[in-house]
Every structure is written in C-alpha cells, then in structure tokens.
Design a protein around this motif. Structure first.
Motif, mmCIF file in Angstrom:
data_model
loop_
_atom_site.group_PDB
_atom_site.id
_atom_site.type_symbol
_atom_site.label_atom_id
_atom_site.label_comp_id
_atom_site.label_asym_id
_atom_site.label_seq_id
_atom_site.Cartn_x
_atom_site.Cartn_y
_atom_site.Cartn_z
ATOM 1 N N LEU A 127 0.835 -1.207 0.000
ATOM 2 C CA LEU A 127 0.000 0.000 0.000
ATOM 3 C C LEU A 127 0.869 1.256 0.000
ATOM 4 C CD1 LEU A 127 -2.936 -0.908 2.409
ATOM 5 C CD2 LEU A 127 -2.954 -0.747 -0.068
ATOM 6 N N TYR A 128 1.966 1.193 0.754
ATOM 7 C CA TYR A 128 2.860 2.343 0.782
ATOM 8 C C TYR A 128 3.432 2.600 -0.616
ATOM 9 C CZ TYR A 128 7.018 5.108 1.533
ATOM 10 O OH TYR A 128 7.963 6.077 1.427
ATOM 11 N N LEU A 129 3.906 1.524 -1.249
ATOM 12 C CA LEU A 129 4.478 1.685 -2.591
ATOM 13 C C LEU A 129 3.419 2.145 -3.589
ATOM 14 C CD1 LEU A 129 6.720 -1.505 -2.743
ATOM 15 C CD2 LEU A 129 7.475 0.859 -2.479
ATOM 16 N N SER A 130 2.184 1.709 -3.355
ATOM 17 C CA SER A 130 1.134 2.036 -4.324
ATOM 18 C C SER A 130 0.824 3.526 -4.350
ATOM 19 C CB SER A 130 -0.138 1.252 -4.007
ATOM 20 O OG SER A 130 -0.756 1.791 -2.862
ATOM 21 N N LEU A 131 1.249 4.241 -3.308
ATOM 22 C CA LEU A 131 1.008 5.689 -3.314
ATOM 23 C C LEU A 131 1.706 6.357 -4.496
ATOM 24 C CD1 LEU A 131 1.323 6.537 0.475
ATOM 25 C CD2 LEU A 131 -0.734 6.630 -0.912
ATOM 26 N N ASP A 132 2.765 5.707 -4.995
ATOM 27 C CA ASP A 132 3.507 6.284 -6.127
ATOM 28 C C ASP A 132 3.012 5.798 -7.475
ATOM 29 O OD1 ASP A 132 5.121 7.760 -4.531
ATOM 30 O OD2 ASP A 132 6.614 6.174 -4.295
ATOM 31 N N ASN A 133 2.025 4.904 -7.488
ATOM 32 C CA ASN A 133 1.522 4.414 -8.776
ATOM 33 C C ASN A 133 0.985 5.557 -9.615
ATOM 34 O OD1 ASN A 133 2.077 1.868 -7.955
ATOM 35 N ND2 ASN A 133 -0.041 1.180 -7.781
ATOM 36 N N LYS A 134 1.081 5.344 -10.915
ATOM 37 C CA LYS A 134 0.516 6.349 -11.814
ATOM 38 C C LYS A 134 -0.985 6.374 -11.626
ATOM 39 C CE LYS A 134 2.698 5.102 -15.555
ATOM 40 N NZ LYS A 134 2.866 4.791 -16.964
ATOM 41 N N LYS A 135 -1.554 7.554 -11.477
ATOM 42 C CA LYS A 135 -2.968 7.646 -11.163
ATOM 43 C C LYS A 135 -3.828 7.545 -12.423
ATOM 44 C CE LYS A 135 -1.995 8.069 -6.920
ATOM 45 N NZ LYS A 135 -0.885 8.897 -6.663
ATOM 46 N N ILE A 136 -3.293 8.052 -13.512
ATOM 47 C CA ILE A 136 -4.101 8.084 -14.728
ATOM 48 C C ILE A 136 -3.615 7.019 -15.693
ATOM 49 C CG2 ILE A 136 -4.746 9.501 -16.712
ATOM 50 C CD1 ILE A 136 -4.286 11.903 -14.668
ATOM 51 N N TYR A 137 -4.556 6.259 -16.192
ATOM 52 C CA TYR A 137 -4.182 5.155 -17.071
ATOM 53 C C TYR A 137 -3.818 5.670 -18.448
ATOM 54 C CZ TYR A 137 -4.456 0.883 -19.754
ATOM 55 O OH TYR A 137 -4.165 -0.171 -20.566
ATOM 56 N N ASN A 138 -2.722 5.139 -19.014
ATOM 57 C CA ASN A 138 -2.526 5.341 -20.443
ATOM 58 C C ASN A 138 -1.917 4.081 -21.048
ATOM 59 O OD1 ASN A 138 0.320 5.397 -20.485
ATOM 60 N ND2 ASN A 138 0.289 7.512 -19.807
ATOM 61 N N THR A 139 -1.864 4.064 -22.345
ATOM 62 C CA THR A 139 -1.474 2.826 -23.021
ATOM 63 C C THR A 139 -0.001 2.817 -23.399
ATOM 64 O OG1 THR A 139 -2.195 3.817 -25.079
ATOM 65 C CG2 THR A 139 -3.761 2.401 -23.973
ATOM 66 N N GLU A 140 0.796 3.745 -22.844
ATOM 67 C CA GLU A 140 2.187 3.872 -23.277
ATOM 68 C C GLU A 140 3.016 2.618 -23.037
ATOM 69 O OE1 GLU A 140 3.866 7.435 -21.673
ATOM 70 O OE2 GLU A 140 2.626 8.699 -22.937
ATOM 71 N N ASP A 141 2.582 1.797 -22.071
ATOM 72 C CA ASP A 141 3.360 0.584 -21.786
ATOM 73 C C ASP A 141 3.076 -0.555 -22.762
ATOM 74 O OD1 ASP A 141 4.440 1.894 -19.653
ATOM 75 O OD2 ASP A 141 2.914 1.184 -18.256
#
Lengths: 625, 122, 172
Positions: free
Chosen positions: C20-34
């Motif tokens: 959960l701590y690490l998830s705070l840094d997840n990208k919030k907005i989805y995009n298809t760049e990956d």
C-alpha cells in the motif's frame, strides 16, 4: 477572524482529549468505583468545543468568508444556502472535521449513556477513543486544516462541483460517517474489554446498541448514496461496484456479521474473541476505506481531490492502529472453548458470519487486487461489476435460504425442523405465477427469485406470529423481510429493465417494439454559470397508449469547462422512464438512451425497511434499561 | 405429492434455463471500461470515445466476431484495463480463486466447531 | 504457538502495508504507453485527398514509421506540430499522419499554416480505424520498427525529449 476561532476551538478540543487520557489513566489506579465528575465535565467540554469548531466552519461557508482557503475552494457566494451548508463537509478537510465531531460525540455518548458499572472498562474505552480523536486532530491541524488562511482574500469562490450539488448528496456524508466513524466506539470498547477483562455478557450488552446504531446509519447512508447515483449520474444504475462504494459496503458487511454474533455472546454461548475481532475489524475497514478514497490510489467516479501526504498519514495511522490492536489482542485474549450444536440458532448465526466475511473478502480482494498487481508487476487491470456479480450472486441463494430457515431453530438445542413447509410451497406457486409473466431463463436469477420470495413470505408469516407470541424478535423479522424484498425487486428490476440506444435528429421519430419516441424540439439558453441544451421528447407506450413528455438536458459549465448530462426521469409508482441524450460530435444527431426501470421505488423502500429493523433494535435496548 | 411438485418445478426451471439468451452488444459494452471517464462502462458513457467504441463493437458483431474475440481485440489495443471482467490468466488466478478457497477454509472451521459437540453428545 | 501465529500475522500485514505504501507512487491516470512490443495489425486507411485506401503492410518496409494522430480542433496537436516538422527531416523515418474526426477544409488550413511533415496523409473521419491502433484521445503517436513491431507509444503532445528519443532509436 473565523479562522482564528476555529483553530482555537480545535486546539482546546485537542487539549481536552489529552487531559481525558491523563485523568483516566490516573483514575485507573484509585480504588473507588465511581468515575469522578471532572471526567464527565471534560468530556462535555470537549463536545462543546468540537461542535463550536464545526459551527465556525459552517459560519464561514454561510457568510462566504473567502479568507479561508477551504471556503474559497469549495463555495461560491451565489450558491443556494443548502449547498453552502453542505459544502462544510463537501471537501476533504471539512469532512475530516465531521469525522472528529462524530468521534467526540460517540465518546461523550458512551461515557454518559453506557452506564455499565465497570469503571475500568469505561475508562479504558475513553482512553482509546481519545487516542483516536487526538491523532485525527493532529492530522487535521497539520495536514488538512480547514481553517487555513488565504492572502490576498479573493472576492469570489471557485464553487462546488455541479454534480455534487444535490440534496441527497448533502445528507449522504453525515449519515455514512455516523455509521462507520461510529464504529470507532466499539473498536475502543473491544480493546478496553480485553485489557480490563470484562465479563462477556456485559461486553455484548454494552456494544449491542452502538452496533445497531452505526449499522442503521450506514444502511441509510448507502441508500442515499445509491439514490444520488441513480438520479444524478444519469447512467440508470444505482450500484456500480465502484471502489468508493465498496469501501462503504465493507464496514456494513462487518457490522451485519457483528450484530448477529453479539446475540450469541449475549447468551454466554461463546464467540467472545470473534466478536472482539469483528469490532476491531469494522473500524479498521472504515479506515482502510478512507485510505483508499482519500489517498487517490483508486481510479473512481467519486474520487476526492487528493494529495499523497494524506494517504501517507492515514496509512501510518492505520499501521499503528492495526499493529497495536493485534498486540493487545494477543497479550490479553484468553483461549475459550467454542462449541456449537449442529442446527442450533447459534450454528446458523455462525453460518451468517461465514457468508458475511466471505462477501467482505470478495469485495476486499476485488478492490485491492488491481492495486497489488499494479505495484508488484506494473500490470493494470480493472475489476468491475461482472466479476462481483459472477462471484457473489450464486452465494445469495443459500444465504436467502439460511436467512429463512435459521431463525426457526432454537438456541442451544439441536432438533431438526421441517424446512420445506407450506410457506415454501406458497412461495413456489407465487414464483411460478411470476415466471409465467416475466419468462426469465437464467437459472441463478430464477433461484434467487424463489428464495427471496420464500424469505419474504416466511417473514410475513413470522410477523403475523409475532403479534400472537411476543417472543419473536420483531427487528429480525423486519430486517429479513426488507432484505428479501430488496433482492426480489433487484432481480425483477434486472429482468424487466429495458435499455435502448439510438441516434436521432430533431423532428425524427424512432419506432421501437413497445414505444414510439418523437424528438419534438430542442432549446438552448444560458443560466447562471452554464449553458443548457434541453431536448423535448414524446414517448408513447404502444400498449396502454400513455404519452409521456421527457426533457433531458446537456449542461456545459464554464468554470471549469465540464459537460454534464442530466437524465429526465418520469417516475410513477411501479416504473421509471429514464431518458438521457448526448450530442454526437460533428453532426446534427443526438445519442439517445431510453431506459425503462421498473420497481425502483420499491428497491429504495426495501432498503428503508431493512434499516428499520436496526432502529427497533436500538429502542428495544433503551426500553429494557 | 409435495415432493413431486417440488422436483418437477425445479426440473422445469432447470430445463427452461438452458436457453438463456442475452443481448450480446449490451453485455459486451457493459463489460468495457471507458478509458477517458473514471470508472464508467462504455455502455453508460456519453463520451466521444465510447461512441466510437460502440460503433466498432457493432461492426465487429456484424462481421460475426464472437464475444471473446472482441474482448481479445480490444485488450490487445488498450490492455486488460479496458475489461471490467478480468480474464482468467495466470496473474489473475488469485483474484478468481482466492475467494472460493477462503470460503472453503471458513466452512472447515465451522465444521470443526460444530462437530466437537456432536461427538460429545454421543 | 501463540507467538508463531503473531509472527505470521505481522509478516502478512507488513507485506500488505508495504504494498500500500508503494502504491502511493503508482501512476494515477491510465494510459497505453506501456503497451509496446506487439506487432502492428494490418489496417486499411483512407487517403486524405485522393480516393481509395492503402494497407499499412504495404508501406515503407525497411524504414521506421511514425504514425501521428491529429486534428485541427485539437490544441495540443498545434503545439507538437513543430516537433513533427523537426522529425520529418530524418532520413530513416517516415511519418504517416492520420487526420482524426476532422473536417477536410480546416485540416488543410492547419497544414498550410504550420507545414506538412507527413510522407503520407490519411484520414479517419469517424475514428473507427484509429481503434485498431489503440487510440483513445489525440494527439497520440506510435513508432513502428522495420518489422512493424510497436516500439514506442506517446499519449499527448510530443516534446523535445520525445523527439530526441525517437531520433536515437531510429538512428541506431
């Protein structure tokens, strides 16, 4: 001005919670068995000052004092009074202040009205509750201060998000907060009971009314939220398995499990540790939900404006809370002998808890799994309605059946009863009659229908018996009746809903198998801060030749530039006609969505009946005392 | 008599249920997440993107694509994020099976709690 | 026994909280760049001006290709256009423009005003062909290698950093 008052009031509140902890600790060492007057006085003082701080913020919103940044960001001087008031808890900071008010209120109520003649238990509860109050005050004052100042003072506020300007949403947060923040009091009481080694029956009797109370408000809060989603979002649904909705459902499921197992504990039949665990878990899940919503790690329809430092604070708080409660639990809990007779009432309550915890786990896993996958492997997935429906729906059938049969059995004894009785056959006949009309072909839906009808009829039967025989638990009958109805109407609504999607030009007609829709006219004008486009539609029901006039709207707000689609809903007793329109870019066409939603009012009513059982439970307690 | 009635009703419901049919287009669109609109389904969304997807799904159904093929096509282009019903892949096994596993564990616990007494009674 | 239980519970919880701590840094907005590394589908695209269609398979077999989705009504497209002009000077790269849900007149005006970096200009008036490329909002840019594998996706306007990145990939 107001800002200074607010901060002062909050600081005094903080001081009193500090004092309350200090005084209570000192009192624990003394021998006499009465809680001294000064503790009562400080608790009253704490309540007064926290309410004053809330009223100060409220005043700030009512007089539009834009020197406070929170008012500036969430209000506007031309906003109607109701939404100025509801703006107080419309933002993150304001709602946190409401949190603290409810924590303090419950601390006060518990001290004054939960007279249980066990000083140690009472004092420890106050200590734990004030630890919660103190930590949240620190969060409020240092991270999310609703009274922080803005300079230079702006002339006008930014306004509130238009879809949040709705009467249902104005009362939704307070109801929900009384529900899940209220669960803090039995969290504190559970830890206190462990340390002070309270007798199990006393503990059960003390927390029972609080569990019923929070459950009642949580149910109403969820109901009002769904009503809002149905009328305001314009999608035609009322439950989307959205992460934010899930976070309000999780504590609800635990509360439901809790007030069933409290009944077992009250009769000294065991489950002490389990009730303690559930009490701790309920508030923990409330905080987990708050973390998910406020930290912004979820992508949701309802996300608040978010900021990572908030998430970090709530997470730290959560960790401290969880680890210390587990530590206390393991240090003080005693092993008990739990033995249950097969097919006794307590056995069925155990089964209820089994199902509730399962539902909770499904919702929890569904909500958290994408976060875990994303963090560990960088894979992004969505878990939505199809997942929850697929996993949960089949389990509703045995649950409904057990809700019908379980209450027939007696405490402790283990005699078998006739389960498929006359009531069941009556229900089957009703089902067949309904099937003849609706012609549903899905097996799960049909079974759900059979058993929800069975539960409803059985509850009616019990209701009738309850008047002759006072020993029947009326609040159970009402709540089970409401739940049976709810599932019944949701299933019927699911079967009979019609949804048609098509494009139309002004002046055109669309001929559907049961309806004729005519796009008569379109008007557009400017209102306050938005441009509105209103379509005028005639809908003719070919069967009964009733004509309806519906006027869906597209609104284009200027600051910030957002488009909202306002559904036009014609609601009569049995069925809603729900129409939305949206523009198709670069063409004269409009995309029209017509939905026929039968029995919506009955769904709302069922939830209301369900919640009434909870109220009855509270009153029954008061009468006994 | 009652038993016959009971069994025949369930049999009737069961047989009747084999022919369950659903509106494919509706089902597909309700299972797709609108990427540009925070948690809405394609079916519910009025956005431009959703309207394009709707007409693409119509085309695909018209060309005889099956439900799963349409999901495959879209998740190839947009990732599994677009599917509200997570596909049964290795990384989603826990999501799909953990709930049932935990349910069974719960059942075992209850079984043992109530079994003890039965032995005692004898 | 009790102690072991406690240790196990603590270990599980520490793991959960860490995530959960690490998830705070997840990208919030989805995009298809990956979503790169897959092979491009063969798609028929309409020519912008002349009649008829061409298939993406048939073109520039031994070169890197950059697909750019744009429209005259899209403000960020205007912003990134000078970067496309910069890239169009590169010999190893061909740029195919796809004019997205646009009117021909304003698209033409747009190019007259800002220049035309595209080797081939296609159009997608109803936006349906763009779904084959995984487009959900414009501008979006997709870089394809010589074997028509997707190497890079850019959601949103190209900036100078992106330009340099594309250059270094192409010139390798």
């Amino acid at each position: 001005m107001l800002s200074n008052f607010g901060i002062t009031f909050l600081s005094i509140t903080f001081l009193t919670s500090f004092l309350l902890i200090y005084l209570s600790f000192n009192e624990l060492k003394t021998a006499n068995n009465k809680i001294p007057k000064k503790i009562y006085n400080f608790s009253s003082l704490q309540l007064i000052f926290t309410i004053l701080s809330f009223l100060t913020l409220l005043a700030g919103f009512v007089v539009s004092d834009f020197s406070m940044s929170n008012v500036f960001e969430n209000s506007h001087s031309t906003k109607p009074l109701l939404y100025k008031i509801s703006g107080t808890w419309g933002s993150h900071e304001g709602s946190l202040l409401l949190w603290i008010n409810i924590l303090v209120l419950f601390s006060f109520l518990f001290l004054f009205y939960s007279n249980n003649n066990n000083k140690k238990f009472q004092l420890y509860t106050i200590i734990f509750q004030n630890f919660l109050i103190g930590t949240f005050l620190i969060f409020l004052l240092f991270n999310s201060n609703p009274f922080s100042l803005l300079f230079p003072v702006p002339n006008e506020g930014l306004g509130l998000n238009p879809i949040l300007q709705d009467p249902a949403l104005a009362i939704h947060p307070p109801l929900l907060y009384i529900g899940f923040v209220g669960s803090s009091i039995y969290f504190s009481a559970a830890l206190a009971a462990l340390i002070s080694k309270v007798e199990t029956k006393l503990f059960a009797r003390v927390i029972k009314p609080w569990v019923s109370l929070s459950w009642f408000f949580q149910t109403l809060g969820i109901l009002v939220g769904s009503v809002w989603a149905y009328y305001e979002l314009g999608w035609g649904g009322f439950w989307f398995w959205d992460p934010v909705e899930n976070s309000s459902l999780m504590p609800w499921l635990l509360m439901t499990a809790l007030f069933h197992s409290v009944l077992v504990l009250e009769r000294r039949l065991g489950l002490y540790s389990w009730v303690i665990i559930l009490s701790i878990l309920t508030f923990t899940m409330s905080v987990v939900g708050t973390f998910l919503v406020r930290s912004g790690i979820l992508n949701s329809v309802h996300t608040f404006a978010n900021d990572p430092s908030r998430g970090l604070f709530i997470l730290t708080f959560l960790i401290l809370m969880v680890f210390s409660s587990i530590f206390i639990f393991f240090k003080y809990s005693t092993t008990e002998k739990n033995t249950f007779k097969f097919l006794s009432k307590e056995f069925f309550i155990l089964i209820n808890n089994w199902f509730m915890v399962f539902f909770l786990l499904v919702v929890l896993i569904g909500t958290m799994y994408p976060i875990f996958l994303d963090t560990l492997f960088g894979t992004k997935i969505s878990v939505g309605p199809p997942y929850y429906n697929f996993v949960l729906a089949p389990f509703l059938i045995p649950l409904l059946f057990l809700m019908t049969s379980g209450p027939k059995f007696n405490w402790i004894s283990s005699e078998s009863k006739k389960i498929f009785d006359l009531v069941f056959f009556i229900s089957l006949f009703i089902f067949l009659a309904i099937l003849f009309i609706v012609k549903e072909k899905n097996l799960i839906v049909n079974l759900t229908l059979i058993f929800s009808i069975y539960l409803t009829i059985q509850s009616l039967n019990d209701f009738y018996k309850a008047f002759k025989n006072k020993s029947i638990n009326l609040s159970r009958v009402i709540s089970h009746f409401g739940f049976g109805l709810l599932i019944f109407f949701i299933s019927i609504n699911h079967i009979l809903s019609i949804e048609k999607n098509f494009n139309l030009k002004v002046g055109d007609e669309k001929n559907l198998s049961k309806f004729l829709i005519k796009f008569e006219n379109i008007e557009s004008y400017k209102i306050d801060n938005y441009q509105t486009i209103i379509g005028d539609f005639q809908i003719l029901n070919k069967k009964n030749l009733i004509k309806k006039n519906l006027k869906p709207e597209i609104r284009i707000y200027d600051q910030p530039k957002t488009m909202t689609y306002e559904a036009s809903i014609d609601s009569n007793f049995f069925s809603d006609t729900y129409l939305t329109m949206s523009n198709v870019s670069d063409s004269e066409l409009f995309n029209i969505k017509l939905q026929i939603k039968p029995f919506m009012n009955f769904i709302w009513l069922s939830v209301f009946i369900l919640s009434l059982g909870g109220v009855l439970n509270i009153f029954k307690r008061i009468k006994k005392v | 008599m009652k038993k016959i009635f009971l069994i025949s009703t369930f049999f009737f419901v069961l047989v009747n249920s084999v022919y369950a049919e659903v509106d494919l287009r509706d089902k597909i669109l309700k299972n797709l997440r609108c990427l540009v609109c925070q948690g809405q389904t394609m079916s519910d969304s009025n956005s431009d993107f959703a309207q394009t997807i709707k007409s693409v799904v119509d085309d695909k159904i018209g060309h005889g694509f099956k439900e799963d093929e349409i999901y495959k096509f879209l998740s190839d282009k947009y990732g599994d994020w677009i599917l509200f019903n997570p596909p049964l892949k290795k990384e989603n096994y826990l999501l799909w099976f953990l709930p049932y596993f935990l349910f069974i564990i719960g059942g075992i616990v209850i079984y043992y709690l109530s079994k003890k007494t039965q032995i005692k009674r004898k | 026994m009790k102690k072991n239980k406690l240790i196990i519970i603590y270990a599980v919880l520490i793991f959960i909280f860490l995530i959960l701590y690490l998830s705070l840094d997840n990208k919030k907005i989805y995009n298809t760049e990956d979503l790169v590394g897959k092979k491009m589908n063969e798609v028929d695209l309409l020519y912008f001006e002349s009649e008829g269609t061409f298939n993406t398979r048939e073109i520039f077999k031994n070169k890197f290709v950059l697909f750019n989705f744009w429209a005259s009504w899209c403000a960020p497209c205007r912003k990134e256009h000078k970067n496309l002009i910069r890239l169009s000077k590169n010999k190893n790269l061909e740029i195919i423009g796809v004019n997205f849900k646009d009117s021909p007149q304003s698209a033409k005006k747009f190019l007259e005003e800002l220049g035309n970096p595209f080797s081939i200009l296609a159009k997608d008036p109803d936006g349906k062909q763009s779904i084959n490329f995984g487009i959900y909002g414009i501008p979006e840019t997709i870089l394809i290698d010589k074997d028509s594998n997707i190497v890079k996706k850019y959601v949103g306007p190209l900036n100078l950093k992106d330009v340099n990145e594309i250059r270094s990939i192409v010139e390798k």
